[in-house]
Scaffold this motif. Structure first.
Motif, PDB file in Angstrom:
ATOM      1  N   GLY A   1      82.465  51.892  70.683  1.00 59.76           N
ATOM      2  CA  GLY A   1      81.897  51.726  69.722  1.00 59.76           C
ATOM      3  C   GLY A   1      82.497  51.200  67.990  1.00 59.76           C
ATOM      4  O   GLY A   1      84.087  51.080  67.634  1.00 59.76           O
ATOM      5  N   ARG A   2      82.273  52.188  66.683  1.00 58.29           N
ATOM      6  CA  ARG A   2      82.942  52.072  65.770  1.00 58.29           C
ATOM      7  C   ARG A   2      83.245  52.926  65.032  1.00 58.29           C
ATOM      8  O   ARG A   2      83.524  52.842  63.810  1.00 58.29           O
ATOM      9  N   ASP A   3      83.513  54.202  65.839  1.00 57.90           N
ATOM     10  CA  ASP A   3      83.776  55.105  64.606  1.00 57.90           C
ATOM     11  C   ASP A   3      85.838  55.621  64.374  1.00 57.90           C
ATOM     12  O   ASP A   3      85.699  56.220  65.429  1.00 57.90           O
ATOM     13  N   HIS A   4      85.845  55.067  63.395  1.00 56.18           N
ATOM     14  CA  HIS A   4      86.527  55.067  63.013  1.00 56.18           C
ATOM     15  C   HIS A   4      87.539  56.770  62.776  1.00 56.18           C
ATOM     16  O   HIS A   4      88.998  57.227  64.109  1.00 56.18           O
ATOM     17  N   LYS A   5      87.102  57.453  62.733  1.00 53.28           N
ATOM     18  CA  LYS A   5      87.234  58.812  62.642  1.00 53.28           C
ATOM     19  C   LYS A   5      87.611  59.319  64.007  1.00 53.28           C
ATOM     20  O   LYS A   5      88.839  60.120  64.727  1.00 53.28           O
TER      21      LYS A   5
END
Length: 155
Positions: free
Chosen positions: A91-95
């Motif tokens: 996915g794209r969840d940086h946090k």
């Protein structure tokens, strides 16, 4: 468990959980451990997103083929104690990638390892196992066994 297999286990558990679950457990931990609320660390690689080719096998053990691409986010942090934490998440969840990397680094320290295993890894692994078991039991109820009956004149 060998050190590498332990690390693979906790990274797998952390990468598969949701950001909401991670933040909930992190908030619970920082309430009781003030040292973690302003944990000093630096980025060796800030969270960045890219694509990875996913491979499959026909029938699970047949010839490999390219199934498609999936978004992956990676992050690398270093604690003041020089412990390095890595995260690769789907996915794209940086946090989420940043938090997983911080937890990976903390899990390598003598001071925080057991506390984080008890607070994060064990309950999240248990919840993931329950989810897998529920999914398996739901799938099992819809399983259809196909068989062929032989007619008398074919025998």
């Amino acid at each position: 468990m060998h050190v590498n297999s332990e690390r693979q286990h906790w990274l797998s558990v952390l990468a598969r959980c949701t950001l909401h679950d991670l933040q909930h457990h992190w908030n619970e931990l920082t309430k009781s451990e003030a040292d973690l609320s302003n944990l000093p660390y630096r980025f060796l690689r800030k969270a960045e997103t890219g694509l990875v080719m996913v491979r499959g096998r026909a029938g699970g053990d047949g010839q490999q083929f390219n199934l498609g691409e999936v978004s992956v986010t990676r992050c690398t942090v270093c604690l003041d104690s020089d412990h390095i934490g890595y995260a690769y998440i789907r996915g794209r969840d940086h946090k989420k990638a940043e938090l997983v990397a911080v937890l990976d680094a903390l899990l390598q320290t003598n001071r925080w390892s057991q506390k984080i295993r008890d607070t994060f890894v064990a309950p999240l692994a248990s919840a993931q196992q329950k989810t897998r078991q529920n999914r398996k039991s739901q799938i099992a109820t819809s399983k259809v066994d196909f068989f062929t009956m032989v007619r008398g004149e074919d025998a």
